[in-house]
Design a protein around this motif. Structure first.
Motif, PDB file in Angstrom:
ATOM      1  N   ARG A 192     -22.355 -21.631  41.548  1.00 42.18           N
ATOM      2  CA  ARG A 192     -21.567 -20.745  42.414  1.00 42.18           C
ATOM      3  C   ARG A 192     -20.161 -21.303  42.622  1.00 42.18           C
ATOM      4  O   ARG A 192     -19.185 -20.560  42.665  1.00 42.18           O
ATOM      5  N   LEU A 193     -20.062 -22.646  42.750  1.00 41.74           N
ATOM      6  CA  LEU A 193     -18.746 -23.263  42.905  1.00 41.74           C
ATOM      7  C   LEU A 193     -17.909 -23.061  41.649  1.00 41.74           C
ATOM      8  O   LEU A 193     -16.706 -22.780  41.733  1.00 41.74           O
ATOM      9  N   LYS A 194     -18.523 -23.198  40.497  1.00 37.46           N
ATOM     10  CA  LYS A 194     -17.820 -22.987  39.225  1.00 37.46           C
ATOM     11  C   LYS A 194     -17.239 -21.580  39.161  1.00 37.46           C
ATOM     12  O   LYS A 194     -16.058 -21.389  38.792  1.00 37.46           O
ATOM     13  N   ALA A 195     -18.040 -20.585  39.524  1.00 39.47           N
ATOM     14  CA  ALA A 195     -17.553 -19.202  39.511  1.00 39.47           C
ATOM     15  C   ALA A 195     -16.401 -19.013  40.487  1.00 39.47           C
ATOM     16  O   ALA A 195     -15.428 -18.303  40.201  1.00 39.47           O
ATOM     17  N   LEU A 196     -16.487 -19.666  41.648  1.00 43.83           N
ATOM     18  CA  LEU A 196     -15.427 -19.547  42.650  1.00 43.83           C
ATOM     19  C   LEU A 196     -14.140 -20.202  42.164  1.00 43.83           C
ATOM     20  O   LEU A 196     -13.048 -19.637  42.300  1.00 43.83           O
ATOM     21  N   LEU A 197     -14.239 -21.402  41.584  1.00 45.90           N
ATOM     22  CA  LEU A 197     -13.058 -22.120  41.109  1.00 45.90           C
ATOM     23  C   LEU A 197     -12.383 -21.392  39.953  1.00 45.90           C
ATOM     24  O   LEU A 197     -11.157 -21.418  39.822  1.00 45.90           O
ATOM     25  N   GLU A 198     -13.172 -20.752  39.124  1.00 44.95           N
ATOM     26  CA  GLU A 198     -12.615 -20.031  37.978  1.00 44.95           C
ATOM     27  C   GLU A 198     -12.063 -18.668  38.379  1.00 44.95           C
ATOM     28  O   GLU A 198     -11.400 -18.006  37.591  1.00 44.95           O
ATOM     29  N   GLY A 199     -12.322 -18.295  39.624  1.00 49.69           N
ATOM     30  CA  GLY A 199     -11.831 -17.009  40.112  1.00 49.69           C
ATOM     31  C   GLY A 199     -10.882 -17.158  41.260  1.00 49.69           C
ATOM     32  O   GLY A 199      -9.772 -17.675  41.133  1.00 49.69           O
TER      33      GLY A 199
ATOM     34  N   LYS B 263     -18.363 -33.297  47.909  1.00 52.77           N
ATOM     35  CA  LYS B 263     -18.882 -34.214  46.900  1.00 52.77           C
ATOM     36  C   LYS B 263     -18.662 -33.661  45.492  1.00 52.77           C
ATOM     37  O   LYS B 263     -18.207 -34.382  44.594  1.00 52.77           O
ATOM     38  N   LEU B 264     -18.974 -32.391  45.294  1.00 54.58           N
ATOM     39  CA  LEU B 264     -18.795 -31.788  43.974  1.00 54.58           C
ATOM     40  C   LEU B 264     -17.320 -31.760  43.571  1.00 54.58           C
ATOM     41  O   LEU B 264     -16.977 -32.050  42.419  1.00 54.58           O
ATOM     42  N   MET B 265     -16.441 -31.429  44.526  1.00 55.05           N
ATOM     43  CA  MET B 265     -15.012 -31.374  44.214  1.00 55.05           C
ATOM     44  C   MET B 265     -14.492 -32.761  43.852  1.00 55.05           C
ATOM     45  O   MET B 265     -13.690 -32.914  42.919  1.00 55.05           O
ATOM     46  N   LYS B 266     -14.927 -33.768  44.575  1.00 50.75           N
ATOM     47  CA  LYS B 266     -14.497 -35.132  44.277  1.00 50.75           C
ATOM     48  C   LYS B 266     -14.973 -35.558  42.887  1.00 50.75           C
ATOM     49  O   LYS B 266     -14.221 -36.157  42.103  1.00 50.75           O
ATOM     50  N   ASP B 267     -16.232 -35.233  42.558  1.00 44.03           N
ATOM     51  CA  ASP B 267     -16.766 -35.566  41.246  1.00 44.03           C
ATOM     52  C   ASP B 267     -15.987 -34.874  40.135  1.00 44.03           C
ATOM     53  O   ASP B 267     -15.708 -35.477  39.089  1.00 44.03           O
ATOM     54  N   LEU B 268     -15.619 -33.615  40.356  1.00 50.42           N
ATOM     55  CA  LEU B 268     -14.874 -32.875  39.341  1.00 50.42           C
ATOM     56  C   LEU B 268     -13.458 -33.427  39.179  1.00 50.42           C
ATOM     57  O   LEU B 268     -12.915 -33.443  38.065  1.00 50.42           O
TER      58      LEU B 268
ATOM     59  N   GLY C 261     -13.773 -36.609  37.243  1.00 55.35           N
ATOM     60  CA  GLY C 261     -14.097 -36.306  35.852  1.00 55.35           C
ATOM     61  C   GLY C 261     -12.945 -35.694  35.080  1.00 55.35           C
ATOM     62  O   GLY C 261     -13.081 -35.413  33.879  1.00 55.35           O
ATOM     63  N   GLY C 262     -11.809 -35.470  35.746  1.00 60.71           N
ATOM     64  CA  GLY C 262     -10.638 -34.926  35.071  1.00 60.71           C
ATOM     65  C   GLY C 262     -10.666 -33.420  34.880  1.00 60.71           C
ATOM     66  O   GLY C 262      -9.860 -32.874  34.128  1.00 60.71           O
ATOM     67  N   TYR C 263     -11.580 -32.739  35.579  1.00 60.67           N
ATOM     68  CA  TYR C 263     -11.655 -31.286  35.432  1.00 60.67           C
ATOM     69  C   TYR C 263     -10.706 -30.566  36.384  1.00 60.67           C
ATOM     70  O   TYR C 263     -10.231 -29.468  36.096  1.00 60.67           O
ATOM     71  N   LEU C 264     -10.447 -31.183  37.525  1.00 58.90           N
ATOM     72  CA  LEU C 264      -9.607 -30.570  38.552  1.00 58.90           C
ATOM     73  C   LEU C 264      -8.467 -31.495  38.938  1.00 58.90           C
ATOM     74  O   LEU C 264      -8.598 -32.714  38.877  1.00 58.90           O
ATOM     75  N   GLU C 265      -7.364 -30.892  39.356  1.00 56.57           N
ATOM     76  CA  GLU C 265      -6.255 -31.645  39.939  1.00 56.57           C
ATOM     77  C   GLU C 265      -5.846 -30.936  41.217  1.00 56.57           C
ATOM     78  O   GLU C 265      -5.687 -29.707  41.231  1.00 56.57           O
ATOM     79  N   ARG C 266      -5.699 -31.700  42.295  1.00 56.57           N
ATOM     80  CA  ARG C 266      -5.281 -31.114  43.567  1.00 56.57           C
ATOM     81  C   ARG C 266      -3.792 -30.820  43.493  1.00 56.57           C
ATOM     82  O   ARG C 266      -2.949 -31.726  43.466  1.00 56.57           O
TER      83      ARG C 266
ATOM     84  N   TYR D 210      -6.260 -26.011  43.934  1.00 53.07           N
ATOM     85  CA  TYR D 210      -6.600 -26.877  42.811  1.00 53.07           C
ATOM     86  C   TYR D 210      -6.233 -26.203  41.494  1.00 53.07           C
ATOM     87  O   TYR D 210      -6.235 -24.971  41.378  1.00 53.07           O
ATOM     88  N   LEU D 211      -5.914 -27.038  40.499  1.00 56.41           N
ATOM     89  CA  LEU D 211      -5.627 -26.550  39.163  1.00 56.41           C
ATOM     90  C   LEU D 211      -6.711 -27.030  38.214  1.00 56.41           C
ATOM     91  O   LEU D 211      -7.091 -28.204  38.222  1.00 56.41           O
ATOM     92  N   LEU D 212      -7.199 -26.118  37.386  1.00 59.51           N
ATOM     93  CA  LEU D 212      -8.180 -26.499  36.370  1.00 59.51           C
ATOM     94  C   LEU D 212      -7.458 -27.206  35.232  1.00 59.51           C
ATOM     95  O   LEU D 212      -6.513 -26.671  34.654  1.00 59.51           O
ATOM     96  N   GLN D 213      -7.881 -28.419  34.903  1.00 63.71           N
ATOM     97  CA  GLN D 213      -7.275 -29.191  33.824  1.00 63.71           C
ATOM     98  C   GLN D 213      -7.943 -28.924  32.488  1.00 63.71           C
ATOM     99  O   GLN D 213      -7.321 -29.047  31.440  1.00 63.71           O
ATOM    100  N   ARG D 214      -9.211 -28.555  32.520  1.00 63.59           N
ATOM    101  CA  ARG D 214      -9.954 -28.177  31.318  1.00 63.59           C
ATOM    102  C   ARG D 214     -11.173 -27.370  31.749  1.00 63.59           C
ATOM    103  O   ARG D 214     -11.519 -27.356  32.923  1.00 63.59           O
ATOM    104  N   PRO D 215     -11.800 -26.657  30.822  1.00 62.72           N
ATOM    105  CA  PRO D 215     -12.942 -25.823  31.197  1.00 62.72           C
ATOM    106  C   PRO D 215     -14.021 -26.600  31.922  1.00 62.72           C
ATOM    107  O   PRO D 215     -14.375 -27.716  31.527  1.00 62.72           O
ATOM    108  N   LEU D 216     -14.535 -26.024  32.985  1.00 62.43           N
ATOM    109  CA  LEU D 216     -15.600 -26.672  33.730  1.00 62.43           C
ATOM    110  C   LEU D 216     -16.908 -26.658  32.937  1.00 62.43           C
ATOM    111  O   LEU D 216     -17.179 -25.692  32.211  1.00 62.43           O
ATOM    112  N   PRO D 217     -17.701 -27.729  33.045  1.00 60.48           N
ATOM    113  CA  PRO D 217     -18.975 -27.767  32.319  1.00 60.48           C
ATOM    114  C   PRO D 217     -19.931 -26.706  32.854  1.00 60.48           C
ATOM    115  O   PRO D 217     -19.858 -26.305  34.028  1.00 60.48           O
ATOM    116  N   ALA D 218     -20.830 -26.226  32.008  1.00 62.68           N
ATOM    117  CA  ALA D 218     -21.800 -25.209  32.417  1.00 62.68           C
ATOM    118  C   ALA D 218     -22.730 -25.733  33.489  1.00 62.68           C
ATOM    119  O   ALA D 218     -23.129 -25.001  34.392  1.00 62.68           O
ATOM    120  N   ARG D 219     -23.078 -27.014  33.395  1.00 56.98           N
ATOM    121  CA  ARG D 219     -23.969 -27.629  34.361  1.00 56.98           C
ATOM    122  C   ARG D 219     -23.335 -28.931  34.861  1.00 56.98           C
ATOM    123  O   ARG D 219     -22.472 -29.498  34.215  1.00 56.98           O
TER     124      ARG D 219
END
Length: 218
Positions: free
Chosen positions: A157-164, A189-194, A197-202, A208-217
């Motif tokens: 659900r977070l992935k869908a929200l971040l991508e939208g 916790k999930l946002m910090k992990d992402l 992991g280099g997926y997000l930048e504040r 937040y800005l997506l730096q690369r596609p978020l993983p499916a899981r």
């Protein structure tokens, strides 16, 4: 507790020269002229879930959030709405309010009564179709949200929200948690992990800005 709104009659404002009114569609501009503009502070409760009322709020500026609460006070957000949109249409059948609505920032809205809306529909029957389409779209969105809550885990659900929507407007971790139906701590916790992991930048506070596609899981 409700804040006291500042009444701003549309006639006194000079509707023809008001940029906020001019940015509305011609149909909504005609509707707005049947109501009264009011200014509200951030955090003003406009509509209370379960209460009675037949007012519709047409947003001229600012942002409103529709949400519901359970018996323990936990919130889930149904939607966030900005200029040119309206809320409160679900109570036009005379039933109790199905959600609460609060101002997320200082806002200015036109408050319209059920009687004024019926008068508008009598003069402009095509608005009834627009109103019906709005109710259908929101019902579909609610159905999709319920389906996602039932079938997706929190990360999905977070992935869908971040991508939208979360990538387009500022959202705190608490606001995200209310959208996702989980705790703020889990979102943090999930946002910090992402981020690690280099997926997000504040980019800024709440954005937040997506730096690369978020993983499916995750």
């Amino acid at each position: 507790m409700k804040n006291t709104p500042q009444l701003l009659g549309l006639d006194a404002l000079g509707a023809a020269a008001d940029p906020a009114l001019q940015s509305l569609t011609p149909m909504l501009r005609c509707l707005a002229e049947r109501g009264q503009a009011r200014s509200y502070r951030r955090g003003t409760l406009l509509i209370e879930e379960g209460g009675q009322g037949d007012s519709l709020y047409l947003i001229l500026s600012g942002r409103l959030r529709a949400y519901g609460c359970d018996s323990r006070g936990r919130e889930v957000t149904y939607g966030s709405y900005g200029p040119g949109e309206y809320v409160g249409e679900m109570s036009l059948d005379g039933g109790p309010r199905s959600a609460s609505v609060i101002t997320e920032e200082a806002s200015r809205c036109v408050m319209l009564t059920r009687a004024s809306i019926l008068d508008h529909i009598a003069a402009h029957p095509e608005f009834a179709l627009e109103l019906l389409a709005k109710v259908i779209r929101r019902a579909r969105a609610a159905t999709l949200s319920t389906k996602q809550l039932a079938l997706n885990d929190v990360y999905g659900r977070l992935k869908a929200l971040l991508e939208g929507e979360a990538g387009e407007q500022k959202m705190t971790h608490q606001a995200m948690a209310q959208r996702l139906g989980c705790s703020r701590e889990m979102v943090s916790k999930l946002m910090k992990d992402l981020e690690l992991g280099g997926y997000l930048e504040r980019a800024s506070a709440g954005r937040y800005l997506l730096q690369r596609p978020l993983p499916a899981r995750w």
